[in-house]
Design an enzyme around this catalytic site. Structure first.
Site, short mmCIF file in Angstrom:
data_model
loop_
_atom_site.label_atom_id
_atom_site.label_comp_id
_atom_site.label_asym_id
_atom_site.label_seq_id
_atom_site.Cartn_x
_atom_site.Cartn_y
_atom_site.Cartn_z
N CYS A 122 0.78 -1.17 -0.17
CA CYS A 122 -0.15 0.18 -0.32
C CYS A 122 0.51 1.18 0.24
O CYS A 122 0.33 2.44 -0.67
CB CYS A 122 -1.02 0.47 0.76
SG CYS A 122 -2.08 -1.81 1.14
N HIS A 124 -3.73 7.51 2.41
CA HIS A 124 -3.64 5.99 2.09
C HIS A 124 -5.33 5.30 2.40
O HIS A 124 -5.62 5.47 4.00
CB HIS A 124 -2.86 4.89 2.32
CG HIS A 124 -3.44 3.59 2.10
ND1 HIS A 124 -3.73 3.00 1.30
CD2 HIS A 124 -3.42 2.34 2.83
CE1 HIS A 124 -3.61 1.66 1.19
NE2 HIS A 124 -3.79 1.46 2.49
N ASN A 155 -9.96 -0.25 -0.68
CA ASN A 155 -8.84 0.28 -0.37
C ASN A 155 -8.02 -0.79 -1.89
O ASN A 155 -8.47 -1.45 -1.26
CB ASN A 155 -8.16 -0.59 1.05
CG ASN A 155 -6.98 -0.53 1.21
OD1 ASN A 155 -6.42 -0.15 0.33
ND2 ASN A 155 -6.44 -1.42 2.28
N1 ACO Z 1 -18.16 -8.43 8.76
C1 ACO Z 1 -18.71 -8.37 9.67
N2 ACO Z 1 -17.76 -8.54 11.29
C2 ACO Z 1 -16.42 -8.87 10.35
C3 ACO Z 1 -16.08 -8.66 9.67
C4 ACO Z 1 -16.95 -8.46 8.36
N3 ACO Z 1 -16.64 -8.21 6.99
N4 ACO Z 1 -14.80 -8.96 9.25
C5 ACO Z 1 -14.52 -9.43 10.88
N5 ACO Z 1 -15.75 -9.06 11.62
C6 ACO Z 1 -15.82 -9.46 12.73
C7 ACO Z 1 -14.41 -9.67 13.37
O1 ACO Z 1 -14.42 -11.37 13.28
C8 ACO Z 1 -14.61 -9.76 14.65
O2 ACO Z 1 -15.33 -10.92 15.76
P1 ACO Z 1 -14.82 -11.40 17.52
O3 ACO Z 1 -14.99 -10.17 17.66
O4 ACO Z 1 -15.91 -12.53 17.53
O5 ACO Z 1 -13.85 -11.49 17.12
C9 ACO Z 1 -15.27 -8.31 14.66
O6 ACO Z 1 -15.56 -8.00 13.48
C10 ACO Z 1 -14.06 -7.54 15.22
O7 ACO Z 1 -13.05 -7.38 14.31
P2 ACO Z 1 -11.83 -6.87 14.69
O8 ACO Z 1 -11.22 -7.23 13.53
O9 ACO Z 1 -12.05 -6.92 16.04
O10 ACO Z 1 -12.63 -5.20 13.49
P3 ACO Z 1 -12.20 -4.05 13.28
O11 ACO Z 1 -12.84 -2.55 13.96
O12 ACO Z 1 -10.62 -3.83 14.10
O13 ACO Z 1 -12.20 -3.74 12.33
C11 ACO Z 1 -10.83 -3.64 9.84
C12 ACO Z 1 -11.67 -4.58 11.25
C13 ACO Z 1 -11.19 -3.09 8.47
C14 ACO Z 1 -9.97 -4.70 9.34
C15 ACO Z 1 -9.62 -3.20 11.03
O14 ACO Z 1 -9.03 -3.98 11.78
C16 ACO Z 1 -8.82 -2.57 9.98
O15 ACO Z 1 -8.96 -1.39 8.68
N6 ACO Z 1 -7.33 -2.69 9.83
C17 ACO Z 1 -6.10 -1.62 9.76
C18 ACO Z 1 -5.56 -2.24 8.08
C19 ACO Z 1 -4.62 -1.54 7.18
O16 ACO Z 1 -4.68 -0.36 7.93
N7 ACO Z 1 -4.14 -2.36 6.68
C20 ACO Z 1 -2.41 -1.68 6.05
C21 ACO Z 1 -2.80 -1.01 4.63
S1 ACO Z 1 -3.63 -2.69 3.30
C22 ACO Z 1 -2.58 -3.58 2.68
O17 ACO Z 1 -1.23 -3.06 3.44
C23 ACO Z 1 -2.46 -3.70 1.71
#
Ligand code: ACO
Length: 345
Positions: free
Chosen positions: A111, A253, A283
């Site tokens: 990214c 990003h 993204n």
């Molecule tokens: N729909 C419903 N529930 C979901 C989904 C979905 N699509 N995806 C995950 N959940 C659930 C999980 O299983 C979890 O359930 P649990 O509590 O029973 O375990 C719950 O939702 C919460 O999950 P979290 O991972 O805590 O959710 P979070 O609020 O952190 O959001 C996300 C997840 C969107 C991935 C976030 O963590 C994020 O954006 N992280 C950073 C991404 C990033 O910046 N990446 C770097 C750049 S990308 C790259 O380099 C390719």
């Protein structure tokens, strides 16, 4: 006045097909509400089968050249999803755009690839290696996503954006003023496709599903993303001699709206200075910053010359930021079909 590289053309290409949150909720255990509130994404674009990263890159690259009314003499293609594992995709993209035998290579920094590409392009210009580098960020990210994995399938989309740079002065619109890059390989497992490389080739189709597809430890990455983009943005602000209140455009990003807001809040950048299009395209990894720039420029929302900060974070872990003056460009957007009808094809 110091010489630097100046953005003089801006191009974009998005596939026609839109995939809404509702469509995903029809086949995955997720909901429009979860996706919107956790990520800020409402829809994303997806290529039709047969369209590659190179196709999107050709269309976006040609659009940037049209926007500038000039040709390029170097191609840097930032991508996580090259057309093939070998060779790089950039040489074929340069040829198909009609640039002949220009130097061309892929930049693999997930990214952060576009920001890495911009910084390298400026270095090439100021070192006299080339005069007009074309930096493209292009992805068919959906090609590495497991469509049945709700953790990743709701986040990523396909697209390409590109800028043409030329030599210029730091006082000009579009001029790059300061740069910062970094990486931390200790986090290399947090965002990865485990198999398919030399460490785990998985010959004869021997790779299990979870080793074949992109995986991300979202929760772990979240904190790192906020910290690294905030620190890196502060570094370029300091180098540029700008206070946060002087920043008129902040384009991060497009990973997650909550992450972008947290970074902008930490920096003290005002609400009206935050620009992006994550709601519409999700993204798009290396393509996300140039696509956000093209979208913002197309709406005429920022005055040329406005102090601007770009910042990115992603797999590697790798991150980077650029301080620049908002460019004086009219962006051009091409359909994917443009790639099949362009000069050299
Ligand atoms: N729909 C419903 N529930 C979901 C989904 C979905 N699509 N995806 C995950 N959940 C659930 C999980 O299983 C979890 O359930 P649990 O509590 O029973 O375990 C719950 O939702 C919460 O999950 P979290 O991972 O805590 O959710 P979070 O609020 O952190 O959001 C996300 C997840 C969107 C991935 C976030 O963590 C994020 O954006 N992280 C950073 C991404 C990033 O910046 N990446 C770097 C750049 S990308 C790259 O380099 C390719």
């Amino acid at each position: 006045m110091t010489a630097t590289a100046v953005i003089c053309g801006l191009g974009a290409c998005l596939p026609q097909r839109t995939v809404t949150n509702e469509e995903l909720a029809g086949r995955l255990d997720t909901s429009d509400d979860w996706i919107r509130t956790r990520t800020g994404i409402a829809r994303r674009r997806m290529v039709e089968p047969g369209t590659s990263t190179g196709d999107l890159a050709v269309a976006a690259g040609a659009a940037a050249l049209e926007s500038a009314g000039a040709d390029a003499d170097f191609v840097l293609l930032a991508t996580t999803t090259p057309d093939r594992l070998c060779p790089g995709t950039a040489p074929e993209v340069g040829y198909r755009i009609g640039l002949g035998e220009v130097p061309a290579l892929d930049v693999s920094a997930v990214c952060s690839g576009f920001v890495y590409g911009l910084v390298l392009a400026r270095a090439l210009v100021t070192a006299g290696v080339c005069r007009r580098p074309l930096v493209i960020g292009a992805e068919v990210y959906t090609s590495i996503i497991d469509p049945s994995d709700r953790n990743t399938a709701v986040i990523f989309g396909d697209g390409a954006g590109a800028v043409l740079l030329r030599e210029g002065l730091v006082s000009e619109p579009g001029a790059i003023r300061a740069t910062d890059l970094g990486s931390d390989g200790r986090g290399s497992d947090m965002i990865a496709i485990a198999g398919g490389g030399s460490r785990e080739p998985g010959r004869d189709g021997a790779l299990p599903r979870d080793r074949r597809y992109f995986q991300m430890d979202g929760r772990m990455v979240y904190g790192q993303a906020v910290r690294r983009m905030t620190d890196s943005s502060r570094t370029v602000l300091e180098q540029a001699g700008w206070t946060p209140s002087a920043v008129g455009a902040f384009v991060g990003h497009q990973a997650n709206q909550r992450i972008l807001d947290a970074v902008a809040d930490h920096l003290g950048v005002g609400d009206r200075c935050r620009f992006g299009n994550i709601a519409e395209v999700g993204n798009t990894a290396a393509a996300s910053i140039p696509l956000a720039l093209a979208d913002t420029a197309a709406q005429g929302r920022v005055r040329p010359g406005t102090p601007t900060v770009l910042t990115a974070f992603g797999g590697g872990l790798a991150w980077g930021s650029v301080a620049l003056n908002w460019p004086d460009v009219v962006p051009v957007q091409h359909d994917v079909e443009h790639a099949h009808t362009s000069a050299a094809s």
